[in-house]
Design a protein around this motif. Structure first.
Motif, PDB file in Angstrom:
ATOM      1  N   LEU A 105       0.851  -1.186   0.000  1.00  0.00           N
ATOM      2  CA  LEU A 105       0.000   0.000   0.000  1.00  0.00           C
ATOM      3  C   LEU A 105       0.885   1.233   0.000  1.00  0.00           C
ATOM      4  CD1 LEU A 105      -2.762   1.389   0.205  1.00  0.00           C
ATOM      5  CD2 LEU A 105      -2.607   1.169   2.703  1.00  0.00           C
ATOM      6  N   TYR A 106       0.735   2.067  -1.041  1.00  0.00           N
ATOM      7  CA  TYR A 106       1.542   3.275  -1.196  1.00  0.00           C
ATOM      8  C   TYR A 106       0.612   4.474  -1.288  1.00  0.00           C
ATOM      9  CZ  TYR A 106       4.923  -0.254  -2.720  1.00  0.00           C
ATOM     10  OH  TYR A 106       5.731  -1.364  -2.784  1.00  0.00           O
ATOM     11  N   LEU A 107       0.690   5.364  -0.315  1.00  0.00           N
ATOM     12  CA  LEU A 107      -0.143   6.567  -0.291  1.00  0.00           C
ATOM     13  C   LEU A 107       0.771   7.786  -0.283  1.00  0.00           C
ATOM     14  CD1 LEU A 107      -2.807   5.517   2.374  1.00  0.00           C
ATOM     15  CD2 LEU A 107      -2.912   5.241  -0.110  1.00  0.00           C
ATOM     16  N   ARG A 108       0.491   8.728  -1.178  1.00  0.00           N
ATOM     17  CA  ARG A 108       1.335   9.917  -1.299  1.00  0.00           C
ATOM     18  C   ARG A 108       0.462  11.138  -1.551  1.00  0.00           C
ATOM     19  NH1 ARG A 108       6.837  10.431  -2.883  1.00  0.00           N
ATOM     20  NH2 ARG A 108       7.364  12.483  -3.681  1.00  0.00           N
ATOM     21  N   ASP A 109       0.645  12.147  -0.685  1.00  0.00           N
ATOM     22  CA  ASP A 109      -0.034  13.435  -0.863  1.00  0.00           C
ATOM     23  C   ASP A 109      -1.545  13.241  -0.904  1.00  0.00           C
ATOM     24  OD1 ASP A 109      -0.387  16.145  -1.223  1.00  0.00           O
ATOM     25  OD2 ASP A 109       0.015  16.103  -3.384  1.00  0.00           O
ATOM     26  N   LEU A 112      -3.990  12.660   4.382  1.00  0.00           N
ATOM     27  CA  LEU A 112      -4.383  11.610   5.333  1.00  0.00           C
ATOM     28  C   LEU A 112      -4.016  12.027   6.756  1.00  0.00           C
ATOM     29  CD1 LEU A 112      -5.439   8.742   5.879  1.00  0.00           C
ATOM     30  CD2 LEU A 112      -3.125   7.912   5.436  1.00  0.00           C
ATOM     31  N   ARG A 113      -5.003  11.932   7.652  1.00  0.00           N
ATOM     32  CA  ARG A 113      -4.806  12.350   9.040  1.00  0.00           C
ATOM     33  C   ARG A 113      -4.987  11.210  10.040  1.00  0.00           C
ATOM     34  NH1 ARG A 113      -5.572  18.137   9.320  1.00  0.00           N
ATOM     35  NH2 ARG A 113      -5.945  18.957   7.221  1.00  0.00           N
ATOM     36  N   THR A 114      -5.800  10.227   9.689  1.00  0.00           N
ATOM     37  CA  THR A 114      -6.153   9.177  10.644  1.00  0.00           C
ATOM     38  C   THR A 114      -5.967   7.804  10.018  1.00  0.00           C
ATOM     39  OG1 THR A 114      -7.814  10.641  11.638  1.00  0.00           O
ATOM     40  CG2 THR A 114      -7.962   8.299  12.166  1.00  0.00           C
ATOM     41  N   VAL A 115      -5.299   6.907  10.769  1.00  0.00           N
ATOM     42  CA  VAL A 115      -5.143   5.517  10.353  1.00  0.00           C
ATOM     43  C   VAL A 115      -5.692   4.625  11.459  1.00  0.00           C
ATOM     44  CG1 VAL A 115      -3.529   3.691   9.736  1.00  0.00           C
ATOM     45  CG2 VAL A 115      -3.113   6.029   8.953  1.00  0.00           C
ATOM     46  N   GLU A 116      -6.661   3.796  11.101  1.00  0.00           N
ATOM     47  CA  GLU A 116      -7.263   2.873  12.066  1.00  0.00           C
ATOM     48  C   GLU A 116      -6.669   1.486  11.870  1.00  0.00           C
ATOM     49  OE1 GLU A 116     -11.506   0.626  12.978  1.00  0.00           O
ATOM     50  OE2 GLU A 116     -11.515   2.515  11.842  1.00  0.00           O
ATOM     51  N   ILE A 117      -6.110   0.945  12.947  1.00  0.00           N
ATOM     52  CA  ILE A 117      -5.525  -0.400  12.920  1.00  0.00           C
ATOM     53  C   ILE A 117      -6.192  -1.215  14.018  1.00  0.00           C
ATOM     54  CG2 ILE A 117      -3.409  -1.749  13.202  1.00  0.00           C
ATOM     55  CD1 ILE A 117      -1.854   0.649  12.170  1.00  0.00           C
ATOM     56  N   ASP A 118      -6.780  -2.331  13.651  1.00  0.00           N
ATOM     57  CA  ASP A 118      -7.514  -3.184  14.587  1.00  0.00           C
ATOM     58  C   ASP A 118      -6.552  -4.213  15.187  1.00  0.00           C
ATOM     59  OD1 ASP A 118      -9.215  -4.878  15.955  1.00  0.00           O
ATOM     60  OD2 ASP A 118     -10.729  -4.934  14.377  1.00  0.00           O
ATOM     61  N   PRO A 119      -6.341  -4.207  16.494  1.00  0.00           N
ATOM     62  CA  PRO A 119      -5.405  -5.164  17.116  1.00  0.00           C
ATOM     63  C   PRO A 119      -5.856  -6.620  17.011  1.00  0.00           C
ATOM     64  CG  PRO A 119      -6.586  -3.908  18.792  1.00  0.00           C
ATOM     65  CD  PRO A 119      -6.908  -3.271  17.482  1.00  0.00           C
ATOM     66  N   ARG A 120      -7.124  -6.853  16.660  1.00  0.00           N
ATOM     67  CA  ARG A 120      -7.636  -8.225  16.564  1.00  0.00           C
ATOM     68  C   ARG A 120      -7.394  -8.830  15.185  1.00  0.00           C
ATOM     69  NH1 ARG A 120     -13.648  -6.652  17.976  1.00  0.00           N
ATOM     70  NH2 ARG A 120     -13.000  -5.118  16.405  1.00  0.00           N
ATOM     71  N   VAL A 121      -6.959  -8.006  14.243  1.00  0.00           N
ATOM     72  CA  VAL A 121      -6.796  -8.460  12.865  1.00  0.00           C
ATOM     73  C   VAL A 121      -5.352  -8.889  12.619  1.00  0.00           C
ATOM     74  CG1 VAL A 121      -6.876  -7.732  10.445  1.00  0.00           C
ATOM     75  CG2 VAL A 121      -8.677  -7.007  12.027  1.00  0.00           C
ATOM     76  N   ARG A 122      -5.168  -9.926  11.830  1.00  0.00           N
ATOM     77  CA  ARG A 122      -3.831 -10.351  11.419  1.00  0.00           C
ATOM     78  C   ARG A 122      -3.537  -9.747  10.040  1.00  0.00           C
ATOM     79  NH1 ARG A 122      -1.035 -14.090   8.503  1.00  0.00           N
ATOM     80  NH2 ARG A 122       0.912 -14.857   9.437  1.00  0.00           N
ATOM     81  N   TYR A 123      -2.663  -8.766  10.017  1.00  0.00           N
ATOM     82  CA  TYR A 123      -2.353  -8.064   8.776  1.00  0.00           C
ATOM     83  C   TYR A 123      -1.225  -8.771   8.028  1.00  0.00           C
ATOM     84  CZ  TYR A 123      -5.167  -4.272  10.695  1.00  0.00           C
ATOM     85  OH  TYR A 123      -6.195  -3.527  11.207  1.00  0.00           O
ATOM     86  N   ARG A 129       3.878   2.588   2.558  1.00  0.00           N
ATOM     87  CA  ARG A 129       4.406   3.938   2.454  1.00  0.00           C
ATOM     88  C   ARG A 129       3.261   4.935   2.615  1.00  0.00           C
ATOM     89  NH1 ARG A 129       8.276   3.697  -2.961  1.00  0.00           N
ATOM     90  NH2 ARG A 129       9.559   1.928  -2.306  1.00  0.00           N
ATOM     91  N   ILE A 130       3.398   5.821   3.563  1.00  0.00           N
ATOM     92  CA  ILE A 130       2.443   6.919   3.746  1.00  0.00           C
ATOM     93  C   ILE A 130       3.276   8.190   3.773  1.00  0.00           C
ATOM     94  CG2 ILE A 130       0.624   7.879   5.193  1.00  0.00           C
ATOM     95  CD1 ILE A 130       0.100   5.121   6.301  1.00  0.00           C
ATOM     96  N   GLN A 131       3.440   8.808   2.610  1.00  0.00           N
ATOM     97  CA  GLN A 131       4.348   9.943   2.455  1.00  0.00           C
ATOM     98  C   GLN A 131       3.570  11.224   2.154  1.00  0.00           C
ATOM     99  OE1 GLN A 131       6.562   7.235  -0.513  1.00  0.00           O
ATOM    100  NE2 GLN A 131       8.100   8.752   0.050  1.00  0.00           N
ATOM    101  N   GLU A 149       9.039  -3.098   4.734  1.00  0.00           N
ATOM    102  CA  GLU A 149       9.389  -1.679   4.581  1.00  0.00           C
ATOM    103  C   GLU A 149       8.287  -0.807   5.158  1.00  0.00           C
ATOM    104  OE1 GLU A 149       9.405   1.754   1.196  1.00  0.00           O
ATOM    105  OE2 GLU A 149      10.314  -0.143   0.607  1.00  0.00           O
ATOM    106  N   LEU A 150       8.694   0.205   5.927  1.00  0.00           N
ATOM    107  CA  LEU A 150       7.768   1.199   6.450  1.00  0.00           C
ATOM    108  C   LEU A 150       8.349   2.575   6.157  1.00  0.00           C
ATOM    109  CD1 LEU A 150       5.274   2.087   8.019  1.00  0.00           C
ATOM    110  CD2 LEU A 150       6.588   1.837  10.137  1.00  0.00           C
ATOM    111  N   ASN A 151       7.613   3.368   5.383  1.00  0.00           N
ATOM    112  CA  ASN A 151       8.065   4.700   4.987  1.00  0.00           C
ATOM    113  C   ASN A 151       6.998   5.708   5.395  1.00  0.00           C
ATOM    114  OD1 ASN A 151       8.706   7.110   3.617  1.00  0.00           O
ATOM    115  ND2 ASN A 151       9.684   6.016   1.935  1.00  0.00           N
ATOM    116  N   LEU A 152       7.343   6.563   6.360  1.00  0.00           N
ATOM    117  CA  LEU A 152       6.424   7.600   6.850  1.00  0.00           C
ATOM    118  C   LEU A 152       7.037   8.987   6.665  1.00  0.00           C
ATOM    119  CD1 LEU A 152       5.219   5.884  10.168  1.00  0.00           C
ATOM    120  CD2 LEU A 152       4.094   5.868   7.943  1.00  0.00           C
ATOM    121  N   CYS A 153       7.753   9.169   5.586  1.00  0.00           N
ATOM    122  CA  CYS A 153       8.426  10.447   5.334  1.00  0.00           C
ATOM    123  C   CYS A 153       7.420  11.586   5.151  1.00  0.00           C
ATOM    124  CB  CYS A 153       9.280  10.339   4.069  1.00  0.00           C
ATOM    125  SG  CYS A 153      10.994   9.948   4.414  1.00  0.00           S
ATOM    126  N   ASP A 154       7.839  12.765   5.609  1.00  0.00           N
ATOM    127  CA  ASP A 154       7.100  14.000   5.350  1.00  0.00           C
ATOM    128  C   ASP A 154       5.685  13.952   5.909  1.00  0.00           C
ATOM    129  OD1 ASP A 154       9.254  15.226   3.893  1.00  0.00           O
ATOM    130  OD2 ASP A 154       8.766  13.909   2.231  1.00  0.00           O
TER     131      ASP A 154
END
Length: 384
Positions: A105-109, A112-123, A129-131, A149-154
Motif C-alpha cells: 500500500l503506497y499513499l502519497r499526498d 491523510l490524518r487518521t489511520v485505524e488499525i484493529d489489534p484483533r486483525v492479522r495483517y 508507504r504513507i508519504q 518496509e515502512l516509509n512515513l516520510c514528510d
C-alpha cells in the motif's frame, strides 16, 4: 495543451422494491508498467462504495480524485476484484482503515490524518508507504508485524517510540525523514532493548533529534544510517560502530557537531572504511585522519603558522603568528599544508561520490526486492 485524464466507468442500474442504486464498474484508464491506473475517481459515501466494481487487476493505482473513507467496505471491494497492491497519488483520503488483504500500500499526498488499525486483525501487509501526509501518531502500528518496509516520510510525527517497531522482526527499511521528531523513546519504555534483527536501512533525516538512544537499539544488520539535518551536537561514533557492526554508509551532514565528536567520527569511520558524510568543522584534526593538526580552526593558514597551544615555552603569546619567509622551513611547511588541503578536498569529493553510488545501489536493491511477487514476466516498478 495537455489533455486532462478522465476516469471511465460503465453504469448499470439495479432496481429493488425499496430503492434503486447505480453500479459503477471501472475500467483502467491506462497502465504504468503493470499498474492499472484510475484517474479522478470520486467515492464520497459508503453506499457508493457498496455499488462500486473495480477492474480485476492485481495492481491498482488511483491518481487524483477523492475517496472519502478507505473503509472495510472499500477494502472488501478491492478484495473481490483480486487487488493485492494499491497506490494513491494526489487522491484525497482523509481516513484510512488499514486493509488486511493487501500486500503493498503506497499513499502519497492524500491529506491523510487518521489511520485505524484493529489489534484483533492479522495483517499481511509487507510494504507500507504513507508519504507527504499529516499523520501525527504511530499508535497501533506494532500490529503490522509482517512489514518489510515502512516509509512515513514528510508527515507531522513528533514522538516515535521505537518500541512500536519491535514486533516487526522482518522489517528491513524504516524511513522516517522529514517529520518533526524530537524523541525516539516512549515516556514509559516497555523494554530495555529494541531488537530489529533484519533492519538494514534507517533514515531519520530532517527531524529535530538531539540525541540517539543507542543503548536501547540492537540492529545487527544495519548498513545505512541517515541522520542528516537534525539538531545533533554530540555523536558517539565508537558506540555507533559497536552497535551496528555491518554499517557501511553514514550521513550526519547538516548537524552542528562539536569538535570532539567531529574528530572522533572522522577517525572512527575512516579506520572502518565506512562511507561517511559529515560537514567539515573548523576544528584541528590529526594528520593521520585527513588534514594537518596545525590547522588552528579559525581559517588562518595563508603563510602563517600558529605557535603554542595556549602558552609558548619561551613565554611568548599562544596566539603569536610567525610569518613564513621564502625558502624557509615554514614556507616548506606551508606547501605541505596546501597539498594536504587539496588532498582533503579531493577525498571529500570522492567520499560524496561513493555515498551517492552506495545510495543508488541500496535504492536499486530495494526496488528489486519490493516487486518480487509481481505476476508474469514483467516486473513492476515503483509507481511513484
Amino acid at each position: 495543451m495537455v489533455p486532462v485524464p478522465v476516469f471511465h466507468f460503465v453504469l448499470f442500474s439495479v432496481i429493488s422494491s425499496a430503492s434503486s442504486a447505480v453500479v459503477r464498474q471501472y475500467s483502467c484508464d491506462n497502465y504504468f508498467q503493470s499498474w492499472c491506473q484510475l484517474h479522478n475517481v470520486t467515492i464520497q459515501m459508503e453506499r457508493d462504495v457498496q455499488s462500486t466494481i473495480f477492474p480485476r487487476e492485481r495492481q491498482l493505482g488511483f491518481v487524483y480524485g477523492t475517496i472519502g473513507n478507505f473503509s472495510h467496505t472499500f477494502n472488501n471491494q478491492l478484495f473481490r476484484a483480486g487487488v493485492l497492491r494499491v497506490f494513491a497519488r494526489g487522491t484525497h483520503i482523509p481516513y484510512l482503515t488499514m486493509p488486511n488483504t493487501l500486500d503493498q500500500l503506497y499513499l502519497r499526498d492524500n491529506d491523510l490524518r487518521t489511520v485505524e488499525i484493529d489489534p484483533r486483525v492479522r495483517y499481511t501487509l509487507r510494504y507500507l508507504r504513507i508519504q507527504m501526509n499529516k499523520l501525527r501518531s504511530v499508535a497501533r502500528f506494532e500490529h503490522l508485524t509482517q512489514l518489510l518496509e515502512l516509509n512515513l516520510c514528510d508527515n507531522l510525527l513528533e514522538t516515535v517510540p521505537f518500541d512500536t517497531f519491535a514486533t516487526m522482526t522482518r522489517l528491513r527499511q524504516l524511513i522516517l525523514c522529514g517529520n518533526h521528531i524530537k524523541t525516539l523513546v516512549p515516556p514509559i519504555p516497555q523494554q530495555t532493548v529494541v531488537q530489529l534483527p533484519s533492519l538494514t536501512h534507517l533514515d531519520l533525516s530532517g527531524n529535530f533529534i538531539c540525541s540517539l538512544p543507542l543503548a536501547r537499539w540492537q540492529f545487527p544488520q544495519l548498513v545505512n544510517l541517515g541522520l542528516r539535518d537534525n539538531l545533533l551536537t554530540e555523536l558517539d561514533s565508537s558506540a555507533i560502530v559497536a552497535r551496528f557492526p555491518r554499517m557501511r554508509i553514514f550521513d550526519a551532514s547538516a548537524n552542528a557537531l562539536d569538535c570532539r565528536s567531529y574528530r572522533q567520527a572522522l577517525r572512527t569511520f575512516a579506520n572502518r572504511s565506512i562511507v561517511h558524510l559529515i560537514d567539515r568543522r573548523m576544528c584541528s584534526v590529526d594528520d593521520a585522519i585527513l588534514v594537518s593538526g596545525e590547522d588552528r580552526g579559525d581559517g588562518r593558514r595563508d603563510g602563517a603558522k600558529t605557535i603554542g597551544n595556549g602558552s609558548s615555552g619561551d613565554g611568548g603569546s599562544g596566539n603569536e603568528i610567525v610569518p613564513a619567509r621564502p625558502g624557509s622551513t615554514l614556507a616548506g611547511g606551508q606547501e605541505i599544508r596546501n597539498l594536504k588541503e587539496r588532498l582533503f578536498l579531493q577525498q571529500l569529493t570522492i567520499q560524496r561520490q561513493r555515498m551517492e553510488i552506495e545510495q543508488l545501489r541500496a535504492n536499486l536493491t530495494t526496488l528489486m526486492e519490493q516487486f518480487d511477487l509481481v505476476a508474469g514476466p514483467v516486473r513492476a516498478v515503483d509507481p511513484f
